[in-house]
Design a protein around this motif. Sequence first.
Motif, PDB file in Angstrom:
ATOM      1  N   GLN A  74       0.824  -1.208   0.000  1.00 12.20           N
ATOM      2  CA  GLN A  74       0.000   0.000   0.000  1.00 12.20           C
ATOM      3  C   GLN A  74       0.860   1.261   0.000  1.00 12.20           C
TER       4      GLN A  74
ATOM      5  N   TYR B   9       2.164   2.232  -3.450  1.00 12.63           N
ATOM      6  CA  TYR B   9       1.092   2.838  -4.243  1.00 12.63           C
ATOM      7  C   TYR B   9       0.833   4.273  -3.790  1.00 12.63           C
ATOM      8  N   TYR B  10       0.791   4.475  -2.496  1.00  9.70           N
ATOM      9  CA  TYR B  10       0.485   5.795  -1.941  1.00  9.70           C
ATOM     10  C   TYR B  10       1.631   6.784  -2.166  1.00  9.70           C
TER      11      TYR B  10
ATOM     12  N   THR C 111       3.924   6.881  -4.381  1.00  9.28           N
ATOM     13  CA  THR C 111       4.160   7.233  -5.775  1.00  9.28           C
ATOM     14  C   THR C 111       2.982   7.966  -6.399  1.00  9.28           C
TER      15      THR C 111
ATOM     16  N   PHE D 133       0.229   6.542  -7.090  1.00  7.84           N
ATOM     17  CA  PHE D 133      -0.518   5.557  -7.873  1.00  7.84           C
ATOM     18  C   PHE D 133      -1.896   5.331  -7.267  1.00  7.84           C
ATOM     19  N   SER D 134      -2.026   5.566  -5.963  1.00  5.38           N
ATOM     20  CA  SER D 134      -3.293   5.426  -5.259  1.00  5.38           C
ATOM     21  C   SER D 134      -3.403   6.534  -4.216  1.00  5.38           C
TER      22      SER D 134
ATOM     23  N   THR E 239      -6.804  -2.098  -2.301  1.00  8.18           N
ATOM     24  CA  THR E 239      -5.455  -2.579  -2.580  1.00  8.18           C
ATOM     25  C   THR E 239      -5.483  -3.596  -3.724  1.00  8.18           C
TER      26      THR E 239
ATOM     27  N   ASP F 175      -5.926  -1.627  -6.922  1.00  9.19           N
ATOM     28  CA  ASP F 175      -4.667  -0.965  -7.288  1.00  9.19           C
ATOM     29  C   ASP F 175      -3.686  -1.966  -7.897  1.00  9.19           C
ATOM     30  N   THR F 176      -3.607  -3.153  -7.321  1.00 10.38           N
ATOM     31  CA  THR F 176      -2.710  -4.183  -7.842  1.00 10.38           C
ATOM     32  C   THR F 176      -3.154  -4.622  -9.230  1.00 10.38           C
TER      33      THR F 176
ATOM     34  N   ARG G 227      -4.785  -2.841 -11.377  1.00  5.35           N
ATOM     35  CA  ARG G 227      -4.505  -1.732 -12.291  1.00  5.35           C
ATOM     36  C   ARG G 227      -3.025  -1.732 -12.683  1.00  5.35           C
ATOM     37  N   LEU G 228      -2.137  -1.956 -11.718  1.00  6.26           N
ATOM     38  CA  LEU G 228      -0.714  -2.038 -12.013  1.00  6.26           C
ATOM     39  C   LEU G 228      -0.435  -3.195 -12.971  1.00  6.26           C
TER      40      LEU G 228
ATOM     41  N   MET H 132       7.645  -3.242  -7.874  1.00  7.84           N
ATOM     42  CA  MET H 132       7.648  -2.337  -6.728  1.00  7.84           C
ATOM     43  C   MET H 132       9.072  -2.023  -6.290  1.00  7.84           C
TER      44      MET H 132
END
Length: 126
Positions: A52, A55-56, A58, A60-61, A73, A76-77, A79-80, A100
């Motif tokens: 998490q 993502y946060y 960068t 990204f989320s 989460t 987000d995964t 989407r990546l 990551m």
Amino acid sequence: MLIERVRRLLVCGAVGAALALGGPAIAPASAAPGVPDIGPGSEPGWPVQCVQAIYYMTGFSTFFPDTVYGPQTEADTRRLERLLGLPEDGIVDPVVGEVMYLVMELGSGPGSWKTIGCWDVVPSLH
């Protein structure tokens, strides 16, 4: 070979553009062997928070890390994975974990993944 492919995807692809990455080649950080995948059903804790946090941190989320691998989460995964052209299973496996690692190393400098303590709790290819 796969590490270099992922690096090219990050630097040249949609994720690279979104995260504004760049920089020199990096060296592996010797992740602990046998680190389990992180995904739905994972125990709440530091490994999930590392996922998490990347993502946060960068952008990204916008979801603030809460240590629970929940619907946001997983989304987000997925989407990546979609951006990287990987199967969208919502699971942080060694390939997604390697992305990551590379994001942190390229964006924050060598050793950053180890400095924040995520190198031995998120699966990776090295």
